[in-house]
Scaffold this motif. Structure first.
Motif, mmCIF file in Angstrom:
data_model
loop_
_atom_site.group_PDB
_atom_site.id
_atom_site.type_symbol
_atom_site.label_atom_id
_atom_site.label_comp_id
_atom_site.label_asym_id
_atom_site.label_seq_id
_atom_site.Cartn_x
_atom_site.Cartn_y
_atom_site.Cartn_z
ATOM 1 N N THR A 141 -5.518 -5.591 -5.210
ATOM 2 C CA THR A 141 -4.487 -4.575 -5.105
ATOM 3 C C THR A 141 -3.380 -5.036 -4.177
ATOM 4 O O THR A 141 -3.419 -6.152 -3.635
ATOM 5 N N LYS A 142 -2.403 -4.175 -3.958
ATOM 6 C CA LYS A 142 -1.312 -4.441 -3.034
ATOM 7 C C LYS A 142 -1.060 -3.184 -2.207
ATOM 8 O O LYS A 142 -0.895 -2.086 -2.752
ATOM 9 N N TYR A 143 -1.084 -3.356 -0.873
ATOM 10 C CA TYR A 143 -0.821 -2.240 0.032
ATOM 11 C C TYR A 143 0.664 -2.193 0.395
ATOM 12 O O TYR A 143 1.320 -3.231 0.535
ATOM 13 N N TYR A 144 1.159 -0.964 0.587
ATOM 14 C CA TYR A 144 2.542 -0.751 0.996
ATOM 15 C C TYR A 144 2.578 0.241 2.162
ATOM 16 O O TYR A 144 1.616 0.974 2.407
ATOM 17 N N VAL A 145 3.690 0.260 2.855
ATOM 18 C CA VAL A 145 3.961 1.303 3.835
ATOM 19 C C VAL A 145 4.581 2.482 3.093
ATOM 20 O O VAL A 145 5.548 2.308 2.342
ATOM 21 N N TRP A 146 4.014 3.653 3.300
ATOM 22 C CA TRP A 146 4.518 4.886 2.676
ATOM 23 C C TRP A 146 4.970 5.850 3.766
ATOM 24 O O TRP A 146 4.333 5.953 4.820
ATOM 25 N N LYS A 147 6.045 6.564 3.507
ATOM 26 C CA LYS A 147 6.598 7.491 4.495
ATOM 27 C C LYS A 147 6.677 8.893 3.913
ATOM 28 O O LYS A 147 7.077 9.083 2.770
ATOM 29 N N HIS A 148 6.274 9.871 4.735
ATOM 30 C CA HIS A 148 6.336 11.266 4.315
ATOM 31 C C HIS A 148 7.692 11.847 4.691
ATOM 32 O O HIS A 148 8.110 11.793 5.853
ATOM 33 N N GLY A 149 8.388 12.413 3.709
ATOM 34 C CA GLY A 149 9.755 12.872 3.913
ATOM 35 C C GLY A 149 9.880 14.001 4.911
ATOM 36 O O GLY A 149 10.855 14.065 5.661
ATOM 37 N N LYS A 150 8.904 14.916 4.954
ATOM 38 C CA LYS A 150 9.023 16.077 5.826
ATOM 39 C C LYS A 150 8.591 15.765 7.251
ATOM 40 O O LYS A 150 9.242 16.182 8.214
ATOM 41 N N THR A 151 7.487 15.045 7.415
ATOM 42 C CA THR A 151 6.951 14.794 8.756
ATOM 43 C C THR A 151 7.406 13.475 9.363
ATOM 44 O O THR A 151 7.333 13.288 10.568
ATOM 45 N N GLY A 152 7.835 12.527 8.520
ATOM 46 C CA GLY A 152 8.177 11.198 9.011
ATOM 47 C C GLY A 152 6.978 10.303 9.235
ATOM 48 O O GLY A 152 7.122 9.146 9.634
ATOM 49 N N ASN A 153 5.773 10.809 8.980
ATOM 50 C CA ASN A 153 4.573 10.004 9.154
ATOM 51 C C ASN A 153 4.563 8.824 8.194
ATOM 52 O O ASN A 153 5.056 8.920 7.065
ATOM 53 N N GLU A 154 3.979 7.720 8.641
ATOM 54 C CA GLU A 154 3.874 6.532 7.813
ATOM 55 C C GLU A 154 2.420 6.086 7.730
ATOM 56 O O GLU A 154 1.682 6.158 8.711
ATOM 57 N N LEU A 155 2.029 5.651 6.544
ATOM 58 C CA LEU A 155 0.678 5.185 6.296
ATOM 59 C C LEU A 155 0.718 3.896 5.499
ATOM 60 O O LEU A 155 1.658 3.654 4.740
ATOM 61 N N VAL A 156 -0.314 3.085 5.665
ATOM 62 C CA VAL A 156 -0.487 1.891 4.835
ATOM 63 C C VAL A 156 -1.515 2.238 3.770
ATOM 64 O O VAL A 156 -2.688 2.445 4.070
ATOM 65 N N ARG A 157 -1.066 2.313 2.515
ATOM 66 C CA ARG A 157 -1.945 2.747 1.433
ATOM 67 C C ARG A 157 -1.559 2.037 0.132
ATOM 68 O O ARG A 157 -0.493 1.429 0.008
ATOM 69 N N THR A 158 -2.431 2.182 -0.859
ATOM 70 C CA THR A 158 -2.169 1.695 -2.204
ATOM 71 C C THR A 158 -2.389 2.850 -3.166
ATOM 72 O O THR A 158 -3.030 3.849 -2.812
ATOM 73 N N THR A 159 -1.872 2.753 -4.370
ATOM 74 C CA THR A 159 -2.090 3.810 -5.366
ATOM 75 C C THR A 159 -3.070 3.379 -6.444
ATOM 76 O O THR A 159 -3.306 4.119 -7.396
ATOM 77 N N SER A 160 -3.661 2.193 -6.282
ATOM 78 C CA SER A 160 -4.631 1.725 -7.268
ATOM 79 C C SER A 160 -5.480 0.630 -6.649
ATOM 80 O O SER A 160 -4.978 -0.197 -5.878
ATOM 81 N N TYR A 161 -6.773 0.636 -6.962
ATOM 82 C CA TYR A 161 -7.616 -0.473 -6.515
ATOM 83 C C TYR A 161 -8.733 -0.702 -7.528
ATOM 84 O O TYR A 161 -9.081 0.176 -8.325
ATOM 85 N N SER A 162 -9.287 -1.899 -7.471
ATOM 86 C CA SER A 162 -10.340 -2.303 -8.403
ATOM 87 C C SER A 162 -11.484 -2.947 -7.643
ATOM 88 O O SER A 162 -11.333 -3.362 -6.483
ATOM 89 N N LEU A 163 -12.618 -3.044 -8.324
ATOM 90 C CA LEU A 163 -13.797 -3.713 -7.778
ATOM 91 C C LEU A 163 -14.381 -4.621 -8.845
ATOM 92 O O LEU A 163 -14.203 -4.370 -10.051
ATOM 93 N N PRO A 164 -15.089 -5.667 -8.439
ATOM 94 C CA PRO A 164 -15.792 -6.467 -9.436
ATOM 95 C C PRO A 164 -16.680 -5.577 -10.307
ATOM 96 O O PRO A 164 -17.364 -4.677 -9.797
ATOM 97 N N SER A 165 -16.673 -5.819 -11.589
ATOM 98 C CA SER A 165 -17.357 -4.926 -12.540
ATOM 99 C C SER A 165 -18.834 -4.757 -12.216
ATOM 100 O O SER A 165 -19.398 -3.664 -12.399
ATOM 101 N N HIS A 166 -19.472 -5.807 -11.724
ATOM 102 C CA HIS A 166 -20.914 -5.730 -11.496
ATOM 103 C C HIS A 166 -21.264 -4.826 -10.307
ATOM 104 O O HIS A 166 -22.434 -4.488 -10.102
#
Length: 608
Positions: A141-166
């Protein structure tokens, strides 16, 4: 973790370090979400930003643990009070050895050794404190910095992730990945501070008294209509004259987060004014994940002071514990940072589950909008709370403020929109208050009591959890009284709160002065203090602590609760729900009548 500190040193020195080879396994997508409303993607996350990646392994026998929980918590069951031991619980939820082996083999592909790994007591969680660059390789996956418009809070998150099938059948959840919750600090659960005019309140108390009404018709000092003290709570909830023992067999705990520090100097001054017998006593402090309890008066936390002063003040001399858990989101992406910005709740849960004898009653006044916590993660946290309940711990949460809405704004202007990209209108409950294995506490005010009105008691219905069996009659009865079609599509399932307590105008000591404070974050520690007293009464007649409260409260316990039938909790542009006869999603089953509850829980009919 020694491995983490070694890894961190390499990054700080600019030394090249192998982070493992990309996995040769095929990947299976585990989750893809639309960015929640209000969050905007900013920049690529710094490669060296540190994440505590929590990997939840499949629990083998949670269904059986839940069966045990309901049996030992049901006052009509022959096993009532036969709580499980720490070892018995861990054996039930421990992952299968095949799961442990498969996950360990996967981790070894990235050069992660046992010293780099922390495990929960039951080994159902694996925690890796690693840089973003490694997490991205592991989760494809790829992580990004996300910012909340109302509070100004910032988080490092992704909107998708995967795992090895097994690993699909071995791992249930990985976070932080898609969790955009804002674990709320004190001010989101507490109303404005006001200076208390002590002289005025004292004058009022000398000339007037009022009658509570309800089941007990008690006489209460009239000043309690403007200022809540420990004495007020004892009068309102029929506990005047009860003197608990100082038995080490009983205990009460308060959780602290987000650098909310409980100040001992303020506590002593509070005791001088409200609980003179407690002067020179204090609480046990426990650090979680490096948390501290800074005693600088200017660092005292309004939430932490409120919680310890009233929970421990009501329960004195029952021994109290205050936990401070490190971890403070958000961070600033403008500063190069190696700070862990995760919500700290999982760290506390791992810690307390590892204790051989956790406190018998625990209050938490923090939470999140349920929909901001991914459902699979919420279910796993809730399962951890069930582990505490089956061990004999009463786990108690405030239900949140600002009515049926998101807890962040004026009820008239709340935007109650679903977090799934569909932007549907929906009521928004709080989590973990919505977990069916905890007791959630709403707010009341005045005497006779009504639902609190200055900020409105959080309540409603969970969108994640099905209605538990103990709620079928009470909640089903309430729903049958609603006009057909009212709020159709805005709510469903498990009802919140379970009970209530006074929630406004609490007089606390804060940074060397008396202030008035409110919120359901006051209701929860106050209610928990009375639960500690009930445990004291049971222990004094050789009975076991109450543990998970709800099956008792919704049956025999109803006779020991004051039904609140006035008030409402508006939000989302609606009038919300009304308090009414019986259970309602504003004040639950009502507020405690300690004397009557004491008679119920010490009755010989409750065998254990």
């Amino acid at each position: 973790m020694r491995g983490f500190h070694q890894l961190l040193s390499f990054f700080l020195l600019g030394t090249t370090l192998s982070l493992g080879s990309p996995s040769t396994h095929s990947f299976k997508n585990r989750e893809t979400i639309v960015a929640p409303r209000g969050w905007t993607r900013q920049t690529v996350a710094p490669a060296d930003h540190i994440i505590s990646l929590r990997i939840g392994l499949h629990q083998r026998n949670f269904d059986l643990l839940e069966k045990h929980l309901y049996e030992v918590s049901d006052p009509t069951h022959s096993r009532y009070g036969e709580h499980l031991s720490k070892e018995e619980v861990e054996d039930l939820v421990a992952p299968h050895s095949n799961s442990l082996s498969a996950v360990d083999e996967w981790l070894s592909e990235f050069n992660l050794k046992e010293d780099d790994i922390a495990r929960s007591p039951a080994k159902d969680w694996v925690v890796l404190t690693i840089p973003v660059s490694l997490a991205e390789k592991m989760l494809n996956t790829k992580y990004y910095v996300w910012k909340h418009g109302k509070t100004g809070n910032e988080l490092v998150r992704t909107t998708s992730y995967s795992l090895p099938s097994h690993l699909d059948s071995h791992i249930e959840v990985v976070q932080p990945t898609t969790m955009f919750g804002q674990f709320k600090p004190a001010k989101s659960m507490i109303s404005i501070l006001e200076t208390v005019d002590t002289a005025v309140n004292t004058a009022i108390s000398k000339v007037a008294q009022i009658i509570t009404g309800g089941n007990s018709n008690l006489t209460v000092d009239a000043s309690c209509n403007t200022t809540i003290t420990v004495t007020c709570l004892q009068q309102i909830y029929n506990a005047v004259g009860y003197v608990p023992s100082n038995s080490t067999k009983n205990s009460i705990g308060i959780t602290g987060y987000l650098e909310q520090f409980a100040n001992i100097e303020d506590l002593q001054t509070f005791y001088v004014a409200q609980v003179p017998a407690a002067v020179n006593s204090s609480f046990k402090f426990e650090s979680v994940a490096g948390g501290i309890n800074d005693q600088s008066l200017t660092k005292a936390g309004s939430e932490a002071n409120l919680d310890v002063q009233f929970a421990f003040g009501v329960a004195y001399p029952i021994p109290g514990t205050f936990w401070s858990t490190a971890g403070r989101p958000p961070f600033s992406a403008d500063v190069r940072t190696l700070t862990n910005t995760n919500e700290p709740y999982g760290d506390w849960l791992d810690h307390v589950l590892g204790l051989p004898d956790p406190p018998h009653s625990i209050s938490t006044s923090y939470g999140d909008d349920e929909q901001t916590v991914p459902k699979d993660y919420a279910k796993r946290v809730c399962a951890g709370l069930a582990q505490l309940g089956v061990r004999g711990v009463s786990v108690i949460f405030s239900s949140g403020d600002y009515g049926v809405g998101d807890g962040n704004s004026d009820p008239a202007t709340q935007e109650c929109i679903t977090n799934d990209g569909l932007n549907n209108t929906r009521f928004i409950p709080a989590f973990p208050a919505s977990c069916p294995y905890v007791t959630s506490v709403g707010g009341t005010e005045h005497i006779p009591e009504v639902a609190v009105s200055r900020f409105y008691s959080g309540g409603g219905f969970s969108s994640y959890f099905p209605r538990p069996p103990y709620q079928e009659i009470a909640v089903g009865g309430f729903l049958s009284t609603l006009p057909k079609g009212l709020y159709e599509g805005l709510f469903n399932r498990c009802g919140i709160p379970d009970v209530a307590a006074q929630g406004d105008r609490y007089r606390i000591r804060y940074r060397g002065r008396d202030v008035s404070i409110g919120g359901t974050s006051a209701s929860s520690p106050a209610f928990t203090g009375f639960v500690a007293l009930l445990n004291d009464a049971r222990i004094s007649v050789n009975k076991r602590p109450l543990g998970f409260l709800n099956p008792l409260l919704y049956t025999a316990g109803i006779a020991g609760l004051n039904d609140i039938t006035s008030g409402s909790n508006p939000g989302c542009g609606t009038n919300g729900f009304n308090a009414t006869t019986g259970w309602d999603p504003v004040t639950g089953l009502g507020t405690p009548n300690f004397k009557q509850l004491k008679e119920i829980v010490t009755s010989p009919f409750l065998l254990l």
